[in-house]
Design a protein around this motif. Structure first.
Motif, PDB file in Angstrom:
ATOM      1  N   PRO A   1     -41.404  -5.368   1.316  1.00 26.89           N
ATOM      2  CA  PRO A   1     -42.058  -5.972   0.253  1.00 26.89           C
ATOM      3  C   PRO A   1     -42.730  -5.440  -0.844  1.00 26.89           C
ATOM      4  CG  PRO A   1     -42.299  -7.357   2.436  1.00 26.89           C
ATOM      5  CD  PRO A   1     -42.109  -5.682   2.508  1.00 26.89           C
ATOM      6  N   VAL A   2     -43.801  -4.369  -0.148  1.00 25.58           N
ATOM      7  CA  VAL A   2     -44.446  -3.485  -1.035  1.00 25.58           C
ATOM      8  C   VAL A   2     -43.819  -2.661  -1.946  1.00 25.58           C
ATOM      9  CG1 VAL A   2     -46.442  -1.754  -0.882  1.00 25.58           C
ATOM     10  CG2 VAL A   2     -46.382  -3.335   0.644  1.00 25.58           C
ATOM     11  N   ALA A   3     -42.683  -2.168  -1.465  1.00 19.61           N
ATOM     12  CA  ALA A   3     -41.981  -1.189  -2.415  1.00 19.61           C
ATOM     13  C   ALA A   3     -41.079  -2.066  -3.456  1.00 19.61           C
ATOM     14  CB  ALA A   3     -40.963  -0.604  -1.366  1.00 19.61           C
ATOM     15  N   LEU A   4     -40.632  -3.333  -2.900  1.00 21.35           N
ATOM     16  CA  LEU A   4     -39.988  -4.097  -3.885  1.00 21.35           C
ATOM     17  C   LEU A   4     -41.032  -4.668  -5.170  1.00 21.35           C
ATOM     18  CD1 LEU A   4     -37.611  -6.033  -4.656  1.00 21.35           C
ATOM     19  CD2 LEU A   4     -38.885  -7.990  -3.317  1.00 21.35           C
TER      20      LEU A   4
ATOM     21  N   THR B   1     -41.771  -1.047  -7.322  1.00 26.14           N
ATOM     22  CA  THR B   1     -40.470  -0.538  -7.909  1.00 26.14           C
ATOM     23  C   THR B   1     -40.330  -1.308  -9.338  1.00 26.14           C
ATOM     24  OG1 THR B   1     -39.013  -1.614  -6.506  1.00 26.14           O
ATOM     25  CG2 THR B   1     -39.511   0.516  -6.198  1.00 26.14           C
ATOM     26  N   GLN B   2     -40.821  -2.371  -9.632  1.00 21.40           N
ATOM     27  CA  GLN B   2     -40.558  -3.074 -11.087  1.00 21.40           C
ATOM     28  C   GLN B   2     -41.165  -2.395 -12.074  1.00 21.40           C
ATOM     29  OE1 GLN B   2     -38.558  -5.846 -10.537  1.00 21.40           O
ATOM     30  NE2 GLN B   2     -38.566  -5.464  -8.514  1.00 21.40           N
ATOM     31  N   LYS B   3     -40.464  -2.609 -13.308  1.00 22.21           N
ATOM     32  CA  LYS B   3     -41.009  -1.672 -14.360  1.00 22.21           C
ATOM     33  C   LYS B   3     -42.176  -2.285 -14.953  1.00 22.21           C
ATOM     34  CE  LYS B   3     -36.345  -0.420 -15.618  1.00 22.21           C
ATOM     35  NZ  LYS B   3     -35.295  -0.427 -16.627  1.00 22.21           N
ATOM     36  N   THR B   4     -42.525  -3.544 -14.830  1.00 20.96           N
ATOM     37  CA  THR B   4     -43.832  -4.337 -15.483  1.00 20.96           C
ATOM     38  C   THR B   4     -44.604  -5.168 -14.526  1.00 20.96           C
ATOM     39  OG1 THR B   4     -42.669  -6.390 -16.257  1.00 20.96           O
ATOM     40  CG2 THR B   4     -42.537  -4.266 -17.795  1.00 20.96           C
ATOM     41  N   HIS B   5     -45.658  -5.513 -14.864  1.00 18.42           N
ATOM     42  CA  HIS B   5     -46.530  -6.106 -13.921  1.00 18.42           C
ATOM     43  C   HIS B   5     -46.038  -7.593 -13.663  1.00 18.42           C
ATOM     44  CE1 HIS B   5     -49.721  -3.203 -13.341  1.00 18.42           C
ATOM     45  NE2 HIS B   5     -49.798  -3.008 -14.782  1.00 18.42           N
ATOM     46  N   ASP B   6     -45.563  -8.160 -15.037  1.00 18.82           N
ATOM     47  CA  ASP B   6     -45.031  -9.462 -14.936  1.00 18.82           C
ATOM     48  C   ASP B   6     -43.824  -9.410 -13.949  1.00 18.82           C
ATOM     49  OD1 ASP B   6     -46.735 -10.357 -16.663  1.00 18.82           O
ATOM     50  OD2 ASP B   6     -45.534 -10.253 -18.229  1.00 18.82           O
ATOM     51  N   LYS B   7     -42.897  -8.363 -13.999  1.00 21.56           N
ATOM     52  CA  LYS B   7     -41.838  -8.379 -12.960  1.00 21.56           C
ATOM     53  C   LYS B   7     -42.246  -8.182 -11.721  1.00 21.56           C
ATOM     54  CE  LYS B   7     -38.288  -6.927 -16.214  1.00 21.56           C
ATOM     55  NZ  LYS B   7     -37.210  -6.038 -16.648  1.00 21.56           N
ATOM     56  N   SER B   8     -43.329  -7.453 -11.407  1.00 20.45           N
ATOM     57  CA  SER B   8     -43.721  -7.216 -10.072  1.00 20.45           C
ATOM     58  C   SER B   8     -44.163  -8.696  -9.575  1.00 20.45           C
ATOM     59  CB  SER B   8     -44.844  -6.546  -9.816  1.00 20.45           C
ATOM     60  OG  SER B   8     -44.428  -5.197 -10.474  1.00 20.45           O
ATOM     61  N   ILE B   9     -44.977  -9.525 -10.236  1.00 19.17           N
ATOM     62  CA  ILE B   9     -45.509 -10.783  -9.631  1.00 19.17           C
ATOM     63  C   ILE B   9     -44.224 -11.585  -9.541  1.00 19.17           C
ATOM     64  CG2 ILE B   9     -47.085 -12.957 -10.409  1.00 19.17           C
ATOM     65  CD1 ILE B   9     -48.666 -10.841 -12.013  1.00 19.17           C
ATOM     66  N   ALA B  10     -43.537 -11.618 -10.387  1.00 20.46           N
ATOM     67  CA  ALA B  10     -42.153 -12.526 -10.203  1.00 20.46           C
ATOM     68  C   ALA B  10     -41.330 -12.146  -9.015  1.00 20.46           C
ATOM     69  CB  ALA B  10     -41.161 -12.384 -11.511  1.00 20.46           C
ATOM     70  N   ALA B  11     -41.180 -10.733  -8.711  1.00 17.16           N
ATOM     71  CA  ALA B  11     -40.467 -10.282  -7.427  1.00 17.16           C
ATOM     72  C   ALA B  11     -41.254 -10.870  -6.335  1.00 17.16           C
ATOM     73  CB  ALA B  11     -40.147  -8.609  -7.475  1.00 17.16           C
TER      74      ALA B  11
ATOM     75  N   GLY C   1     -32.767 -11.197  -8.402  1.00 18.15           N
ATOM     76  CA  GLY C   1     -32.878  -9.936  -8.525  1.00 18.15           C
ATOM     77  C   GLY C   1     -32.994  -8.860  -7.475  1.00 18.15           C
ATOM     78  N   LEU C   2     -32.939  -9.408  -6.386  1.00 22.24           N
ATOM     79  CA  LEU C   2     -33.023  -8.616  -5.059  1.00 22.24           C
ATOM     80  C   LEU C   2     -31.679  -8.341  -4.789  1.00 22.24           C
ATOM     81  CD1 LEU C   2     -35.703 -11.180  -3.579  1.00 22.24           C
ATOM     82  CD2 LEU C   2     -36.255  -8.921  -5.032  1.00 22.24           C
ATOM     83  N   SER C   3     -31.694  -7.520  -3.667  1.00 24.11           N
ATOM     84  CA  SER C   3     -30.541  -6.985  -2.976  1.00 24.11           C
ATOM     85  C   SER C   3     -29.441  -8.184  -2.269  1.00 24.11           C
ATOM     86  CB  SER C   3     -30.776  -5.931  -1.840  1.00 24.11           C
ATOM     87  OG  SER C   3     -29.700  -5.652  -1.054  1.00 24.11           O
ATOM     88  N   LEU C   4     -28.507  -7.941  -2.366  1.00 24.87           N
ATOM     89  CA  LEU C   4     -27.268  -8.909  -1.647  1.00 24.87           C
ATOM     90  C   LEU C   4     -27.676  -9.128  -0.143  1.00 24.87           C
ATOM     91  CD1 LEU C   4     -23.852  -8.415  -3.489  1.00 24.87           C
ATOM     92  CD2 LEU C   4     -25.028 -10.757  -3.171  1.00 24.87           C
ATOM     93  N   SER C   5     -28.119  -7.869   0.432  1.00 23.97           N
ATOM     94  CA  SER C   5     -28.130  -7.821   1.912  1.00 23.97           C
ATOM     95  C   SER C   5     -29.333  -8.207   2.279  1.00 23.97           C
ATOM     96  CB  SER C   5     -27.880  -6.080   2.356  1.00 23.97           C
ATOM     97  OG  SER C   5     -26.619  -5.672   1.872  1.00 23.97           O
ATOM     98  N   LEU C   6     -30.385  -8.470   1.306  1.00 26.43           N
ATOM     99  CA  LEU C   6     -31.777  -8.968   1.790  1.00 26.43           C
ATOM    100  C   LEU C   6     -31.683 -10.427   2.260  1.00 26.43           C
ATOM    101  CD1 LEU C   6     -34.750  -8.537   2.269  1.00 26.43           C
ATOM    102  CD2 LEU C   6     -35.091  -9.001  -0.252  1.00 26.43           C
ATOM    103  N   GLY C   7     -30.614 -11.220   1.652  1.00 26.89           N
ATOM    104  CA  GLY C   7     -30.677 -12.412   1.930  1.00 26.89           C
ATOM    105  C   GLY C   7     -29.853 -12.575   3.288  1.00 26.89           C
ATOM    106  N   ALA C   8     -28.993 -11.708   3.455  1.00 27.06           N
ATOM    107  CA  ALA C   8     -28.075 -11.707   4.834  1.00 27.06           C
ATOM    108  C   ALA C   8     -29.050 -11.521   5.869  1.00 27.06           C
ATOM    109  CB  ALA C   8     -26.757 -10.721   4.755  1.00 27.06           C
ATOM    110  N   VAL C   9     -29.746 -10.382   5.744  1.00 33.71           N
ATOM    111  CA  VAL C   9     -31.032  -9.961   6.953  1.00 33.71           C
ATOM    112  C   VAL C   9     -31.833 -11.030   7.127  1.00 33.71           C
ATOM    113  CG1 VAL C   9     -32.713  -8.443   7.303  1.00 33.71           C
ATOM    114  CG2 VAL C   9     -30.617  -7.525   6.023  1.00 33.71           C
TER     115      VAL C   9
END
Length: 701
Positions: free
Chosen positions: A121-124, A127-137, A192-200
């Motif tokens: 979660p920290v890396a996710l 790795t976002q380009k902006t602060h808004d995208k980081s908060i949204a992620a 906007g996350l990985s396909l595999s994350l939901g499966a995991v």
């Protein structure tokens, strides 16, 4: 068009591959990992992570395509981590799943996984380009986790609850679950996350083992591993291009950086292991096996290249080729240099572990001490025959019987083996696991508890559940026998399980029984249950026949009969079989070893008769036969109904019989030649007699 189809099927294979991995993982096991595994796992992650991060930051210009320093953090994390599937697959290939070495490696991989899951979660967010995208992620990931645990998870447990105990999950539930994997993957992709994350996430909330996880693995694993994953491997191969190497200096430097990271992990595991006084050879091999890589690593690299665009073709080629090279180098080394000290060697080389001198046997167990037995159970069908045999074993105040009852379960639907003691303290912790199995463990243990409480003699029960692959399960059973100095292990014959569990499980049980006979540090008895019928009055009575030809296995059978002979309601008939063929020439041609064996046979047989002089329940016959098939004639011609026939598995005297015309139906190697003939004779001529074939550890010279 072809590329779109290939990419779609490869993505589906990747999703289900990660789902099946998550299904097999018990997250609670990570939290219960011992201090040794925590220390080794943390050290083997921290050391390579620190070194690799510093090297990558300093050499960022030599890693083509990398434009952000934050990527060095992610790269260092994934390279330093040992994933459970990669380590588990390597251990399974090397047949080390249930060894102490394998269990420690699996536990360390669990610690690595926990560290990785904590950092993801920290890396996710970072790795976002902006602060808004980081908060949204971060908010999206949090919302998805809430939805998974408070909506999807109760639905899964409702499906499990709706499945009757002992029956498979309904097909509609299986289909809905497999479709739900794709739905969860789509949700994470929309966010906007990985396909595999939901499966995991979806896989982690499914209880491991039966009834749901095991059926999911059984129905989908073959299709995923043999159809979908090869397409994914093919796609990876397309992405790898040898001609993409444009800068050989950067190519060599990147390889050297990765080599230093792998070596740092090896050193971290080695130092941490030595601090816990692990043998240097095993510590070094543990450092090697923790460097194994697998498909998940390549999945991460492929995502960095295609989706994140942070790797160019050359860097991707370096990462994948190094992963393949390290795994190909490590696995054979572990196989060559891992030389476990067998239980037999432990018994001979370390007398302190075996105060009775050698490996345990029924004959060498003192009569004034408790008689310990390990009884293995596959399902409720085995309970009655085992309890009856225990009662016939004559538990008394002077010689109590201590029974380790072990329910054996296949590891299907789980990642690593488990040994679970069944008691009031940990019942709540494992209750969801035990009640979700296809076998009624509570009912089985309640039956043994009731017998223990109501038995006239003194008998104590110690229940366990062993969850492991059948091909390795003998190691857990043998270790329990070694640790508790148990002289006898009783296992049900595989044919008794065929009707209730199918041919596949029966064949696996046959492999288990054969492995136990080869490797157990004590005597192993294979019990062919013929559904013992007790008297309708409730009065216990048991009629036993022992076929005594000669050899240490038959002497074990006679020693077990001696244990039973003092029970007032057990009748013993010993049939001493002597070969008529070439009998006069035995003394002239026999070796010193054979003469010693015959002397021991006579001593044990005469001692048994002397001990039972005046015992009306014990009868001894001596018969002479000229053909091996004739050993069953006294049983058939006696007109008596024997509840149990006991015989040893091996007999060096069998070579003296005229056995050129061996019956075609003698095919059960675990029963031995004579045991198989008796078994087949019961099949041909009918009858309700059960059969117990005993084999003592060790081979004849």
């Amino acid at each position: 068009m072809e590329n779109i189809v290939l990419e779609t099927l490869a993505a589906i294979g990747e999703v289900y591959f990660n789902f099946l991995i998550a299904v097999k993982v018990d997250v609670s096991r990570v939290l219960s990992t011992n201090k040794k595994a925590w220390s080794i796992g943390a050290t083997s992650f921290a050391l390579p992570f620190s070194i690799l991060f510093l090297l990558m930051v300093g050499c960022i210009n030599y890693i083509g395509g990398v434009t952000r320093t934050i990527f060095c953090f992610g790269m260092s994390t994934f390279i330093s981590t040992s994933y459970i599937p990669a380590v588990a697959n390597a251990l399974e290939e090397l047949n080390l799943v249930t060894s102490e070495f394998g269990l420690l490696a699996s536990s360390c991989a669990f610690v690595h996984s926990l560290i990785l899951w904590s950092l993801m979660p920290v890396a996710l967010v970072l790795t976002q380009k902006t602060h808004d995208k980081s908060i949204a992620a971060a908010l999206s990931l949090f919302a998805l986790a809430l939805f998974t645990f408070f909506v999807v998870r109760p639905t899964i447990f409702w499906m499990v609850k709706k499945t009757p105990q002992g029956e498979p999950v309904r097909e509609v539930f299986v289909v809905l679950t497999l479709v739900g994997v794709l739905v969860m993957g789509c949700l994470t992709n929309i966010l906007g996350l990985s396909l595999s994350l939901g499966a995991v996430l979806f896989g982690c909330i499914i209880p491991e083992g039966p009834p749901l996880a095991s059926i999911l693995v059984e129905k989908s694993e073959t299709f995923v591993s043999d159809i979908l994953m090869p397409l994914w491997y093919f796609r990876v191969g397309i992405e790898m291009d040898v001609h993409s190497i444009y800068n050989w200096k950067a190519f060599v430097i990147f390889h050297c950086i990765l080599l230093v990271a792998y070596f740092a992990k090896f050193v971290g595991v080695l130092l941490a292991s030595l601090s816990f006084k692990i043998r240097p050879r095993h510590a070094a091999l543990l450092g090697l096996i923790m460097n194994c890589k697998g498909a998940i690593d390549v999945m991460v690299f492929l995502r960095w290249k295609i989706s994140k665009h942070v790797l160019d073709d050359q860097s991707f080629f370096v990462l994948v080729s190094s992963t393949l090279a390290v795994t190909a180098f490590v696995t054979p080394l572990v196989e060559i240099f891992y030389k476990p000290q067998t239980l037999h060697e432990c018994a001979y080389n370390n007398p302190s572990n075996n105060p009775q001198g050698l490996i345990r046997a029924i004959q060498s167990t003192p009569r004034n001490s408790k008689f310990q037995i390990i009884c293995c159970i596959h399902n409720e069908e085995n309970v009655r025959s085992i309890i009856t045999l225990l009662e016939a074993s004559n538990p008394t105040e002077a010689r109590p019987i201590c029974v380790y009852v072990i329910q054996l379960m296949d590891i299907l639907g789980r990642a690593v083996p488990l040994v679970i003691p069944y008691n009031k303290h940990n019942l709540r912790q494992f209750k969801w696991l035990l009640t979700s199995t296809s076998f009624s463990f509570d009912h089985i243990m309640q039956a043994f508890t009731n017998y223990s409480e109501n038995s006239i003699g003194r008998i104590t029960i110690h229940p366990f559940t062993i969850i492991a692959p059948y091909q390795n399960m003998h190691e857990n059973i043998s270790k329990l026998a070694q640790d508790n100095l148990v002289p006898l292990i009783i296992v049900p014959h595989h044919e008794n399980q065929r009707a209730t569990q199918g041919n596949r499980v029966a064949s696996a049980i046959q492999v288990l029984n054969t492995n136990l006979q080869k490797h157990a540090p004590c005597t192993v008895g294979v019990l062919v249950d013929r559904h013992f019928r007790n008297s309708s009055s409730g009065h216990f009575s048991y009629d036993v026949a022992i076929i005594f030809i000669g050899g240490r296995d038959d002497r074990e059978a006679l020693a077990y009969a001696a244990q039973m002979s003092h029970h007032p309601n057990v009748s013993i008939t010993v049939i001493r079989v002597i070969s008529l063929t070439n009998k006069k020439d035995h003394d002239e041609n026999d070796s010193e070893y054979v003469r010693m064996e015959r002397m021991m046979d006579e001593d044990v047989y005469d001692g048994f008769k002397m001990e039972n002089i005046g015992n009306a329940c014990v009868v001894c016959w001596e018969i002479m036969v000229d053909h091996i098939l004739s050993v069953v004639d006294p049983i058939r011609s006696s007109g008596r109904h024997y509840d149990l026939v006991m015989v040893g598995q091996r007999h060096f005297e069998v070579d003296n019989f005229d056995d050129k015309e061996m019956p075609a139906f003698a095919t059960n190697d675990d029963l031995g030649v004579v045991g198989d003939i008796i078994y087949a004779s019961f099949n041909l001529y009918g009858g309700w007699s059960s059969l117990l074939v005993l084999k003592h550890c060790g081979d004849y010279v």
